[in-house]
Design a protein around this motif. Sequence first.
Motif, mmCIF file in Angstrom:
data_model
loop_
_atom_site.group_PDB
_atom_site.id
_atom_site.type_symbol
_atom_site.label_atom_id
_atom_site.label_comp_id
_atom_site.label_asym_id
_atom_site.label_seq_id
_atom_site.Cartn_x
_atom_site.Cartn_y
_atom_site.Cartn_z
ATOM 1 N N VAL A 74 -1.895 11.286 13.026
ATOM 2 C CA VAL A 74 -1.410 11.741 11.717
ATOM 3 C C VAL A 74 -0.876 13.161 11.790
ATOM 4 O O VAL A 74 0.182 13.478 11.234
ATOM 5 N N GLU A 75 -1.600 14.037 12.487
ATOM 6 C CA GLU A 75 -1.189 15.440 12.543
ATOM 7 C C GLU A 75 0.175 15.611 13.210
ATOM 8 O O GLU A 75 1.008 16.408 12.775
ATOM 9 N N ALA A 76 0.413 14.848 14.269
ATOM 10 C CA ALA A 76 1.697 14.930 14.972
ATOM 11 C C ALA A 76 2.735 13.986 14.372
ATOM 12 O O ALA A 76 3.877 13.965 14.830
ATOM 13 N N ARG A 77 2.323 13.227 13.353
ATOM 14 C CA ARG A 77 3.196 12.245 12.707
ATOM 15 C C ARG A 77 3.755 11.254 13.734
ATOM 16 O O ARG A 77 4.928 10.920 13.722
ATOM 17 N N ARG B 137 11.988 5.848 15.757
ATOM 18 C CA ARG B 137 11.601 6.708 14.642
ATOM 19 C C ARG B 137 10.930 5.865 13.561
ATOM 20 O O ARG B 137 11.143 4.643 13.481
ATOM 21 N N HIS B 138 10.124 6.523 12.759
ATOM 22 C CA HIS B 138 9.500 5.838 11.621
ATOM 23 C C HIS B 138 9.663 6.688 10.363
ATOM 24 O O HIS B 138 9.979 7.876 10.435
ATOM 25 N N GLU B 139 9.413 6.064 9.217
ATOM 26 C CA GLU B 139 9.575 6.745 7.927
ATOM 27 C C GLU B 139 8.247 7.183 7.330
ATOM 28 O O GLU B 139 8.183 7.494 6.144
ATOM 29 N N GLY B 140 7.199 7.209 8.124
ATOM 30 C CA GLY B 140 5.901 7.645 7.624
ATOM 31 C C GLY B 140 4.773 6.862 8.252
ATOM 32 O O GLY B 140 4.813 5.618 8.295
ATOM 33 N N VAL B 141 3.768 7.574 8.769
ATOM 34 C CA VAL B 141 2.628 6.928 9.414
ATOM 35 C C VAL B 141 1.923 5.960 8.473
ATOM 36 O O VAL B 141 1.363 4.942 8.904
ATOM 37 N N LEU B 142 1.990 6.242 7.156
ATOM 38 C CA LEU B 142 1.260 5.421 6.197
ATOM 39 C C LEU B 142 1.784 3.986 6.141
ATOM 40 O O LEU B 142 1.148 3.102 5.571
ATOM 41 N N HIS B 143 2.965 3.725 6.732
ATOM 42 C CA HIS B 143 3.520 2.376 6.747
ATOM 43 C C HIS B 143 2.945 1.511 7.874
ATOM 44 O O HIS B 143 3.325 0.350 8.006
ATOM 45 N N TYR B 144 2.029 2.075 8.692
ATOM 46 C CA TYR B 144 1.558 1.367 9.884
ATOM 47 C C TYR B 144 0.031 1.272 9.908
ATOM 48 O O TYR B 144 -0.665 2.140 9.380
ATOM 49 N N THR B 145 -0.448 0.229 10.563
ATOM 50 C CA THR B 145 -1.883 0.070 10.781
ATOM 51 C C THR B 145 -2.117 -0.323 12.240
ATOM 52 O O THR B 145 -1.244 -0.917 12.884
ATOM 53 N N VAL B 146 -3.296 -0.002 12.750
ATOM 54 C CA VAL B 146 -3.653 -0.372 14.117
ATOM 55 C C VAL B 146 -3.625 -1.892 14.258
ATOM 56 O O VAL B 146 -4.155 -2.624 13.422
ATOM 57 N N GLY B 147 -2.976 -2.360 15.317
ATOM 58 C CA GLY B 147 -2.853 -3.794 15.551
ATOM 59 C C GLY B 147 -1.532 -4.374 15.099
ATOM 60 O O GLY B 147 -1.212 -5.529 15.416
ATOM 61 N N GLU C 201 6.119 11.264 5.528
ATOM 62 C CA GLU C 201 6.866 12.145 6.432
ATOM 63 C C GLU C 201 7.358 11.337 7.638
ATOM 64 O O GLU C 201 6.577 10.634 8.271
ATOM 65 N N PRO C 202 8.643 11.412 7.987
ATOM 66 C CA PRO C 202 9.150 10.678 9.155
ATOM 67 C C PRO C 202 8.621 11.267 10.455
ATOM 68 O O PRO C 202 8.148 12.407 10.494
ATOM 69 N N GLY C 203 8.696 10.488 11.520
ATOM 70 C CA GLY C 203 8.230 10.964 12.822
ATOM 71 C C GLY C 203 8.656 10.024 13.920
ATOM 72 O O GLY C 203 9.545 9.184 13.743
ATOM 73 N N GLU C 204 7.975 10.130 15.064
ATOM 74 C CA GLU C 204 8.371 9.377 16.251
ATOM 75 C C GLU C 204 7.423 8.214 16.535
ATOM 76 O O GLU C 204 6.216 8.295 16.283
ATOM 77 N N ILE C 205 8.001 7.156 17.074
ATOM 78 C CA ILE C 205 7.221 6.067 17.660
ATOM 79 C C ILE C 205 7.250 6.274 19.172
ATOM 80 O O ILE C 205 8.335 6.364 19.769
ATOM 81 N N VAL C 206 6.077 6.431 19.787
ATOM 82 C CA VAL C 206 6.015 6.739 21.218
ATOM 83 C C VAL C 206 5.111 5.747 21.928
ATOM 84 O O VAL C 206 4.244 5.123 21.313
ATOM 85 N N ASP C 207 5.310 5.628 23.249
ATOM 86 C CA ASP C 207 4.399 4.803 24.034
ATOM 87 C C ASP C 207 3.205 5.654 24.463
ATOM 88 O O ASP C 207 3.104 6.835 24.119
ATOM 89 N N ILE C 208 2.290 5.066 25.234
ATOM 90 C CA ILE C 208 1.046 5.755 25.566
ATOM 91 C C ILE C 208 1.265 6.957 26.473
ATOM 92 O O ILE C 208 0.383 7.804 26.619
ATOM 93 N N TYR D 298 0.818 -1.208 0.000
ATOM 94 C CA TYR D 298 0.000 0.000 0.000
ATOM 95 C C TYR D 298 0.855 1.263 0.000
ATOM 96 O O TYR D 298 0.567 2.226 -0.708
ATOM 97 N N ALA D 299 1.891 1.248 0.823
ATOM 98 C CA ALA D 299 2.694 2.459 1.004
ATOM 99 C C ALA D 299 3.297 2.940 -0.310
ATOM 100 O O ALA D 299 3.316 4.140 -0.602
#
Length: 381
Positions: free
Chosen positions: A282-285, A251-261, A237-244, A224-225
Motif C-alpha cells: 500500500v505504501e509504495a502503491r 499500471r493500476h488505478e488504485g490498490v483498493l481495486h485488488y485482493t490477494v489471490g 491512487e494509481p501505481g505499478e503492477i510488478v513481479d516478485i 467495494y472500490a
Amino acid sequence: MPLDTAPHLNSLGFAKPESETRVVVAMSGGVDSSVVAAQLAEEGYDVVGVTLQLYDHGAALAKKGACCAGLDIHDARRVAEEMGFPHYVLDYENVFKEAVIDEFADSYLAGATPVPCIRCNERVKFKDLLETARDLDADCMATGHYIQRKMGAHGPELHSAADANRDQSYFLFSTTPEQLDYLRFPLGHLPSKDATRALAAKYGLSVADKPDSQDICFVPNGNYASVIEKLRPGAAEPGEIVDIEGNVLGRHEGVLHYTVGQRRGLGIGGLETPLYVVKLDVEARRVIVGPKEMLSTAIVPVREINWLGDADFMLQDEWHVSVKVRSTRAPREAVIRPLSATSAEVELLTPEEGVSPGQACVFYETGGSRILGGGWIWRGY
C-alpha cells in the motif's frame, strides 16, 4: 414412585410460561428473521421486534433489497403487524459508520480484505442491540442466523447449522460466552432454506418469497472500490503492477481495486504463466504478482482471538482443530499454537491458497460441529 420435580423448560430454555417470556427478535426484514418472530409469536411468547437503521437510505450507498435498506424496514414492520406484536426501528447510523463502515474502508486501503458482517455482529447486533434488548427487560434475544446453540457440560456451546449450505458460523465466531448465554437461534436446526420458506408460507408472511440479499448491505452490487472512493476521496491512487523481482509489468488505478489471490482484471496478458496478486504494498502503491504456488500458505498469524473452548486457551501448547480461512471453504485440519490469550500461530496441515489479512480464521472441533472460536488473520506471509 417419587414425583418429577424438575422444572419444565419452554422452547427457549426458561422455566416459565411462554406468555411470561419476553424475547426481542432482531428483524432485518428478510424471510429468516421474519419466520423467527412469527414462530415465537405463534408459540405465545411476548415478542418485540427490533430493526436497525444502519445508514441513510437516501444516500449513494443505499441499495434496494440490501439487508438494511428502507424496503426491509417496511417489510419487518409489516410482518409485525401481520403477527400482532410491537416493532421498533432504532437509528444506529452513527454506531454502524464508526464501528463497521470506517474500519472496512481503512482496512481495504491498508491492503486487507475485511469481513464487515462479522464486525457488525460483534460491535452492533450482539453488543448495542443486545444491550437494548436487556433494557427492554427481555429474557433473551433471537436472530435468524443459521447456527445452533446447544447446552453442554460447561454451559451453552456454539455449533454449525444443520444445513451446511446455510451455515453462518464463520460470521459469528466472535460471539462471547456471555452473549451466547443470552442469544437464541431458532433456525439453526432446520434442514434447508426451503424449510424456512415453508414456515413463512404457513404463517402467511408477505416476505415468504422474498429473495435473499447477496451483497454486503452498504456495498451496491458488490463494488467495494466505488464505496471506498466515496468514503475516502482520493484513495484510488494509481501505481505499478510488478513481479516478485520488482520488474514493472503494468499500471493500476488504485490498490483498493485488488485482493490477494486475484487473477482476472490485471491487464497484463500475453504471459506464458498466469499471474496472481500475491501481495499488496500500500505504501509504495504497488500490486505484486506471481505464480499460483506463491499463494500457498501454511502458517497463519491470528490475533483478537475469541476462544469458546471449555479449557483455558493458554492451558495447552497446541490445539488440534479444524479451521476455515474463508467463509466459502470447508474446515481443514490445523494446529493452533497460542502466543497469548488472544493471539496464536495457526499451522494448516494442508497449505491453502489466497490466505488474506483481514479475513477471519475460525476454529472448529475436528470431526464435530462445535465452533471453538476464531480470530483475525493479520498478515498473509
